[in-house]
Design an enzyme around this catalytic site. Sequence first.
Site, PDB file in Angstrom:
ATOM      1  N   LYS A  65      55.196  48.720  42.967  1.00 24.45           N
ATOM      2  CA  LYS A  65      54.430  48.178  41.834  1.00 24.45           C
ATOM      3  C   LYS A  65      53.942  49.262  40.865  1.00 24.45           C
ATOM      4  O   LYS A  65      53.930  49.049  39.655  1.00 24.45           O
ATOM      5  CB  LYS A  65      53.233  47.368  42.348  1.00 24.45           C
ATOM      6  CG  LYS A  65      53.621  46.085  43.078  1.00 24.45           C
ATOM      7  CD  LYS A  65      52.381  45.317  43.488  1.00 24.45           C
ATOM      8  CE  LYS A  65      52.732  44.058  44.257  1.00 24.45           C
ATOM      9  NZ  LYS A  65      51.544  43.244  44.549  1.00 24.45           N
ATOM     10  N   ASP A 101      48.807  38.992  39.648  1.00 24.64           N
ATOM     11  CA  ASP A 101      47.908  38.740  40.790  1.00 24.64           C
ATOM     12  C   ASP A 101      46.541  38.251  40.308  1.00 24.64           C
ATOM     13  O   ASP A 101      45.926  37.388  40.940  1.00 24.64           O
ATOM     14  CB  ASP A 101      47.728  40.011  41.633  1.00 24.64           C
ATOM     15  CG  ASP A 101      48.939  40.292  42.509  1.00 24.64           C
ATOM     16  OD1 ASP A 101      49.729  39.353  42.755  1.00 24.64           O
ATOM     17  OD2 ASP A 101      49.102  41.443  42.943  1.00 24.64           O
TER      18      ASP A 101
END
Length: 278
Positions: A65, A101
């Site tokens: 990420k 998220d």
Amino acid sequence: MKRACVIGWPIEHSRSPLIHGYWLKQYGIAGSYTKEAVPPEDVAEFLRSLDARGLAGCNVTVPHKEAAYAIADEREPSARAVQAANTLWLEGGKLHAANTDTYGFMTYLDHVVPTWKAHDGPVCVLGAGGAARAIVYGFLEAGVHEVRIFNRTRARAEQLADAFGPRVKVFDWLARNEGAREACVLVNTTAAGLKGQGALDMDLAGFNPECVVADIVYVPLETELLAQARTSGLRTVDGLGMLLHQAVPGFERWFGVRPQVTDALRDLVIADIEGRRC
Ligand code: ATR
């Protein structure tokens, strides 16, 4: 045919193909969503060649990420806040990055407890990793006055607080029970509680009875923390909702339809978790 995928190392455990595959079928879209095992040394090359590979974009999971964030040409505020990206797409020849998220967590919290209010009290977050950053950012954007961070490694909590400013306060990990008692929302973002990772050791006795207790761990679906909250009469938010909702913006980018998170999808993923027992 539009194509997308999820990359990670390892990638076998990912449930993203199940979720996106369900939506492709549900909406009758002639597309595909696969999982690709990409080792760290190949991430940059993979992301630079999305177009050549026929991909509209991809999801990125552990441990890529941060690398994906660094490689992207354009970064949404959601990714900048977390310094990590989980959703990438090509637009005007450029690689765009977002971190969904925050959206996933806050959307599910709003869905399960629509009455929670940013000014109801401090929000307490256990952990200071990437997931904690995404969630802290969500609460700050929602207007919460104080976010308290409790992390085993205090220096990491201090880094997070420095990045977000004075509304974020660092508390001692060992003081988590007393320090979180007046919380309006308590969120576990640590791996403790994940199957096989040991317990979190929270004691919810004396907590604000209006407190909402959330866990981002979803295996098991009801963690020890959530079970304790439920038996204490506190409202709970499980980690599976965040997983399902974080997938929505990517699907819409790649396939052009904003998908719904339904009970049927949730049941499908629960069946997969129970079937694989991991
Ligand atoms: P993620 O991106 O999922 O947040 P991460 O960046 O590796 O993952 O962060 C993991 C978090 O879980 C950290 O806050 C970690 O605490 P440390 O900073 O002290 O390592 C926390 N964590 C992991 N295992 C834990 C345990 N057994 N007890 C308490 N905290 C734990």
